[in-house]
Design a protein around this motif. Structure first.
Motif, PDB file in Angstrom:
ATOM      1  N   HIS A 171      -7.791  -1.778  -7.860  1.00  0.00           N
ATOM      2  CA  HIS A 171      -9.014  -2.222  -7.164  1.00  0.00           C
ATOM      3  C   HIS A 171      -9.418  -2.212  -5.825  1.00  0.00           C
ATOM      4  N   VAL A 172     -10.882  -1.587  -6.522  1.00  0.00           N
ATOM      5  CA  VAL A 172     -12.079  -1.293  -5.406  1.00  0.00           C
ATOM      6  C   VAL A 172     -12.492  -2.372  -4.782  1.00  0.00           C
ATOM      7  N   VAL A 173     -12.735  -2.115  -2.675  1.00  0.00           N
ATOM      8  CA  VAL A 173     -13.307  -3.850  -2.875  1.00  0.00           C
ATOM      9  C   VAL A 173     -13.846  -2.668  -1.158  1.00  0.00           C
ATOM     10  N   PRO A 174     -14.676  -3.319  -0.676  1.00  0.00           N
ATOM     11  CA  PRO A 174     -15.203  -3.050   0.729  1.00  0.00           C
ATOM     12  C   PRO A 174     -13.973  -3.443   1.967  1.00  0.00           C
ATOM     13  N   GLN A 175     -12.869  -4.355   1.605  1.00  0.00           N
ATOM     14  CA  GLN A 175     -12.068  -5.021   2.897  1.00  0.00           C
ATOM     15  C   GLN A 175     -11.453  -3.626   3.705  1.00  0.00           C
ATOM     16  N   VAL A 176     -11.327  -2.729   2.474  1.00  0.00           N
ATOM     17  CA  VAL A 176     -10.683  -1.725   4.059  1.00  0.00           C
ATOM     18  C   VAL A 176     -11.507  -0.697   3.164  1.00  0.00           C
ATOM     19  N   TYR A 356       0.170  -4.816  -7.153  1.00  0.00           N
ATOM     20  CA  TYR A 356      -1.192  -4.895  -8.150  1.00  0.00           C
ATOM     21  C   TYR A 356      -2.030  -4.134  -5.997  1.00  0.00           C
ATOM     22  N   TRP A 357      -2.517  -3.194  -6.300  1.00  0.00           N
ATOM     23  CA  TRP A 357      -3.002  -2.984  -4.863  1.00  0.00           C
ATOM     24  C   TRP A 357      -4.707  -2.879  -5.211  1.00  0.00           C
ATOM     25  N   VAL A 358      -5.264  -2.741  -3.806  1.00  0.00           N
ATOM     26  CA  VAL A 358      -7.294  -2.674  -3.708  1.00  0.00           C
ATOM     27  C   VAL A 358      -7.446  -1.248  -2.847  1.00  0.00           C
ATOM     28  N   PHE A 359      -7.667  -0.297  -3.015  1.00  0.00           N
ATOM     29  CA  PHE A 359      -8.892   0.851  -2.009  1.00  0.00           C
ATOM     30  C   PHE A 359     -10.159   0.821  -1.831  1.00  0.00           C
TER      31      PHE A 359
END
Length: 401
Positions: A171-176, A356-359
């Motif tokens: 999932h795309v996020v602003p946190q990283v 599950y990871w975020v980018f």
């Protein structure tokens, strides 16, 4: 294995798919054109596919004997009017279940997820001499309403497609920052329970409150008292969130209505805390009603999200693959998030692990990047999209050997 390098046709597929999807979002479980678009791209790549769960699409890439791994990308947009100002901004509209027409945008980045997954498919097809096994591409509808994963499972997903030994997702996020990924081992994202509460009273003229049981006052007491659950009933070491997000009552300022309605959203990380919070909600709502001489309120479940648990051993394997693909400094360990995902249903339904990871979607030096579900949410196209592709390919390579 060397890091992923996309060829020109894959870069074109990535950017053109993203722009098309961003311009044409659809509401949860209404992703008809999106599903057709995905099917068309899978056909161009020679991937067998099937419909599942209404607007869900499943692609199956078989490449000899070996592990079976599933990779999920969610497809739905949100009822938000886009305010990013770009020339490819969405002007789409959709219709809610109650008939209300609303603007729609990809305010949570699902357009990036689908574009990255389609391009990762192309890369894995081109590189099929370097791996063996089967990839099940799960293009899942309805993540925002927790309906999509459950609908696909109920429609026989794992009877109709090869059953995986591992399910992956991102999932795309602003946190990283953009170019980087983050993942948590163990409890990664919270369970969520959404409830609708109807408070019953007795209607009267606003000048004659003695003849009424005022559901607005009663509901207000309920909302305030619910905030004491986390503050006064749970240990500070037990994370939980109780939010009342809507409150509706009455039609005119001088009429005390006969009912009020509000909604509650609960986030927890363990079943024990979840059960205690839900019990406390019911106890408080009934006690406040009794204190006002009102009937017991009606409490309805709207939807539920499962706990997203990243298998620790598989998570470390994926993290190692992501470090090899992106560089060690671009892979960060995260604490559990109180956000929620229905991704966990896919693996939980067949008792297999998931990771599950975020980018990241914005550069590290950007101050206050817009958050998911904002009308201004617009990840930078690059390196965001390429990172999504590389992370997917890297994790799949490691899982497939």
């Amino acid at each position: 294995m060397s890091p992923t390098n996309m060829i020109d046709s894959e870069q074109s597929l990535l950017h053109e798919s993203y722009l098309h999807l961003h311009r044409n979002p659809e509401l949860s479980m209404q992703e008809h054109r999106t599903a057709e678009f995905i099917e068309g791209k899978l056909e161009e790549l020679g991937i067998e596919h099937l419909r599942c769960g209404g607007t869900g699409v499943v692609g199956v890439l078989r490449n000899g004997d070996g592990p079976v791994v599933a990779f999920r990308a969610d497809t739905d947009g949100l009822p938000i009017r886009e305010d990013t100002g770009v020339d490819y901004a969405s002007v789409a509209t959709g219709t809610l279940a109650d008939g209300t027409e609303v603007p729609v945008m990809h305010g949570c980045g699902h357009d990036t997820h689908v574009a990255a997954a389609l391009t990762a498919t192309a890369v894995m097809v081109r590189e099929r001499d370097s791996w063996r096994g089967t990839i099940v591409w799960v293009f899942q509808p309805g993540e925002e309403t927790a309906a999509g994963a459950a609908a696909m499972v109920a429609d026989g997903l794992w009877d109709r497609a090869p059953k995986p030994e591992l399910v992956l997702g991102q999932h795309v996020v602003p946190q990283v920052p953009s170019g980087a990924v983050g993942l948590a081992s163990g409890s990664a994202m919270a369970m969520a329970d959404s409830l609708r509460v109807t408070v019953f009273g007795t209607q009267s003229h606003g000048s004659q409150p003695q003849n009424a049981i005022d559901p607005v006052v009663l509901g207000a007491h309920m909302v305030v008292r619910l905030q004491t659950i986390v503050a006064r009933e749970l240990s500070p070491q037990e994370p939980a969130v109780v939010t009342c997000g809507t409150f509706h009552a009455g039609l005119k300022e001088n009429i005390i209505p006969d009912r009020a309605e509000f909604t509650i959203n609960v986030r927890t990380l363990t079943e024990d805390v979840r059960s205690r919070v839900l019990e406390a909600i019911t106890r408080i709502l009934n006690a406040e009603a009794a204190a006002s001489r009102a009937p017991q309120p009606q409490i309805e479940e709207i939807y539920r999200f499962p706990l997203l648990h990243n298998d620790p051993q598989r998570t470390e394997q994926v993290a190692a693959a992501l470090r090899a693909e992106l560089g060690a400094e671009q892979v960060v360990a995260l604490a559990p998030s109180m956000g929620s995902e229905d991704f966990g249903w896919l693996a939980e339904s067949i008792g297999v692990p998931n990771v599950y990871w975020v980018f990241g979607g914005f550069p590290a030096d950007r101050a206050d990047p817009p958050v998911n579900h904002s009308p201004f949410f617009l990840p930078d196209m690059e390196p965001t999209l390429s990172t999504g592709v590389r992370a997917a390919v890297g994790a799949l390579r490691a899982a497939l050997g």
